[in-house]
Design a protein around this motif. Structure first.
Motif, PDB file in Angstrom:
ATOM      1  N   ASP A 228      40.140  37.704  50.847  1.00 50.88           N
ATOM      2  CA  ASP A 228      39.111  36.828  50.265  1.00 50.88           C
ATOM      3  C   ASP A 228      38.605  37.369  48.922  1.00 50.88           C
ATOM      4  O   ASP A 228      37.470  37.097  48.523  1.00 50.88           O
ATOM      5  N   PHE A 229      39.437  38.111  48.185  1.00 55.47           N
ATOM      6  CA  PHE A 229      38.988  38.743  46.941  1.00 55.47           C
ATOM      7  C   PHE A 229      38.475  37.728  45.925  1.00 55.47           C
ATOM      8  O   PHE A 229      37.624  38.048  45.090  1.00 55.47           O
ATOM      9  N   ARG A 230      38.978  36.495  45.961  1.00 57.23           N
ATOM     10  CA  ARG A 230      38.545  35.487  44.986  1.00 57.23           C
ATOM     11  C   ARG A 230      37.085  35.094  45.170  1.00 57.23           C
ATOM     12  O   ARG A 230      36.475  34.518  44.265  1.00 57.23           O
ATOM     13  N   THR A 248      45.292  42.595  35.126  1.00 54.60           N
ATOM     14  CA  THR A 248      46.428  41.666  35.062  1.00 54.60           C
ATOM     15  C   THR A 248      46.699  41.045  36.426  1.00 54.60           C
ATOM     16  O   THR A 248      46.936  39.830  36.539  1.00 54.60           O
ATOM     17  N   THR A 249      46.666  41.873  37.464  1.00 50.08           N
ATOM     18  CA  THR A 249      46.899  41.376  38.819  1.00 50.08           C
ATOM     19  C   THR A 249      45.893  40.304  39.205  1.00 50.08           C
ATOM     20  O   THR A 249      46.245  39.249  39.754  1.00 50.08           O
ATOM     21  N   LEU A 250      44.620  40.555  38.918  1.00 48.07           N
ATOM     22  CA  LEU A 250      43.575  39.597  39.264  1.00 48.07           C
ATOM     23  C   LEU A 250      43.710  38.303  38.460  1.00 48.07           C
ATOM     24  O   LEU A 250      43.560  37.201  39.003  1.00 48.07           O
ATOM     25  N   LYS A 251      43.991  38.425  37.173  1.00 48.56           N
ATOM     26  CA  LYS A 251      44.166  37.233  36.340  1.00 48.56           C
ATOM     27  C   LYS A 251      45.294  36.358  36.865  1.00 48.56           C
ATOM     28  O   LYS A 251      45.155  35.141  36.993  1.00 48.56           O
ATOM     29  N   GLY A 254      44.637  34.218  39.831  1.00 50.05           N
ATOM     30  CA  GLY A 254      43.676  33.139  39.687  1.00 50.05           C
ATOM     31  C   GLY A 254      42.238  33.533  39.933  1.00 50.05           C
ATOM     32  O   GLY A 254      41.386  32.671  40.203  1.00 50.05           O
ATOM     33  N   PHE A 255      41.922  34.823  39.817  1.00 51.36           N
ATOM     34  CA  PHE A 255      40.546  35.278  40.014  1.00 51.36           C
ATOM     35  C   PHE A 255      39.667  34.810  38.855  1.00 51.36           C
ATOM     36  O   PHE A 255      40.101  34.781  37.693  1.00 51.36           O
ATOM     37  N   ASP A 256      38.422  34.445  39.165  1.00 51.65           N
ATOM     38  CA  ASP A 256      37.452  34.041  38.153  1.00 51.65           C
ATOM     39  C   ASP A 256      36.970  35.297  37.422  1.00 51.65           C
ATOM     40  O   ASP A 256      36.140  36.046  37.939  1.00 51.65           O
TER      41      ASP A 256
END
Length: 376
Positions: A228-230, A248-251, A254-256
């Motif tokens: 649920d990291f997003r 980069t991984t988060l981007k 699709g992470f805000d």
């Protein structure tokens, strides 16, 4: 740094509590000397140094902030900033946790020579890398190596205050023996189930086979560790390559990114972002602009600095590697003596007025008004 709007109940819980009777806040303008009370070995190359004021005082700060220390080593004055690893809930002392860096003059001196009872000068805690005042109840802390320190301050504070905050704490290390604060994080997680540490190591230790997550931080590990990291607010700290990989991984997942926060104090890194900023500044300079001569007395270098560039930017363009960290006039790492000349300095609190009066300047936020002679 943008942050979610504060929630009254949560913001109150994450700040220092009511001032007790007889409380006196440590004011470095009155007495900037701290005495070392203890030295604790965390791993084979990491130690924690615990400090207290010489007189009865208490520290006031928020988790994630740093202190800038002044070291006298081999006849040279060196300024270094270290993130506070202790929580503001324990205000009588303040701790920094330092990893030994090969050929690092300060870290090696601290590990080899610094003992309880010795003293250092320090500035008031500063920095904006903090969760203080945020309304979120779900966090993801991601750290690599000694970048664990600001997250540890936040987690210790949450534990002490019994905050109702869900903290997924992911820490990456080279081997099991290199995991800083492993026992304490495991202890806190057993006593408070809302604190969930997970460790990722690159390889087994010489006497410790690893059965957990192995390798580098990536999207597959992130999905397994924290699906649920997003929905969380993310704090990241560690070596620059590690933070770039995490970002980069988060981007790509699709992470805000408006809920993404990172911090790094690395005195040897000259990041791509800094290079781009210098290049942009250089493009804005008209070919007919005034150029100043900057002479560095210790290195014997003389370079040119076009009007509009800071001393630090000009030095880096010329290939010089000067000590720096925040690049915002906050930490004091680049503090230097101006032997002659004048600068326009717009700092963020990393230098005192009495130091300015004595001819000191922060090179990262000082633009020459004349030719300069700098004691560097």
């Amino acid at each position: 740094m943008d942050a979610p709007a504060p929630n009254a109940a949560n913001a109150k819980a994450q700040t220092v509590g009511p001032v007790p009777t007889g409380y006196y806040r440590w004011e470095p303008e009155e007495d900037d000397v701290l005495i070392c009370r203890a030295v604790r070995e965390e791993t084979h190359d990491v130690k924690t140094f615990v400090f207290a004021p010489r007189h009865k005082r208490q520290f006031e700060f928020v988790s994630g902030q740093f202190l800038t220390f002044e070291f006298e080593i081999d006849g040279a004055t060196i300024h270094r900033c270290y993130t506070i690893s202790s929580p503001p809930t324990r205000p009588d002392t303040v701790s920094i946790t330092v990893k030994r860096v090969p050929n690092g003059p300060v870290s090696n001196w601290l590990h080899d020579a610094f003992q309880p009872g010795m003293m250092l000068k320090a500035t008031v805690p500063m920095g904006e890398f903090s969760w203080s005042g945020m309304q979120a109840t779900q966090y993801l802390f991601i750290s690599g190596g000694s970048g664990i320190t600001p997250m540890m301050s936040m987690t210790r504070s949450a534990f002490d205050l019994a905050l109702i905050s869900d903290i997924a704490f992911v820490h990456a290390a080279r081997s099991p023996a290199d995991i800083i604060f492993r026992d304490e994080l495991d202890f806190m997680s057993r006593r408070n189930r809302s604190i969930r540490p997970t460790f990722i190591v690159e390889k087994d230790g010489p006497r410790d086979a690893w059965s957990g997550y192995r390798g580098r931080f990536d999207d597959s590990k992130l999905a397994m560790i924290c699906p649920d990291f997003r929905d969380r607010v993310v704090f990241v700290c560690g070596p620059a390559p590690f933070m770039r990989a995490v970002k980069t991984t988060l981007k790509e997942a699709g992470f805000d990114m408006s809920r993404y926060h990172q911090e790094s104090f690395n005195f040897d890194d000259f990041t791509e972002e800094a290079q781009e900023q210098i290049a942009d500044a250089a493009e804005e300079i008209d070919s007919g602009v005034k150029v100043f001569q900057l002479e560095f007395t210790k290195t014997g270098r003389t370079i040119e600095c076009p009007e509009g560039l800071t001393v630090m930017e000009a030095a880096r363009r010329a290939g010089m590697r000067l000590p720096s960290s925040c690049s915002k006039g906050l930490c004091g790492t680049c503090k230097s003596k101006l032997v002659s000349g004048a600068v326009d300095m717009k700092h963020g609190g990393g230098i005192r007025q009495r130091e300015i009066d004595a001819g000191m300047a922060l090179l990262c936020c000082s633009k020459p008004k004349t030719d300069l002679v700098i004691e560097r």
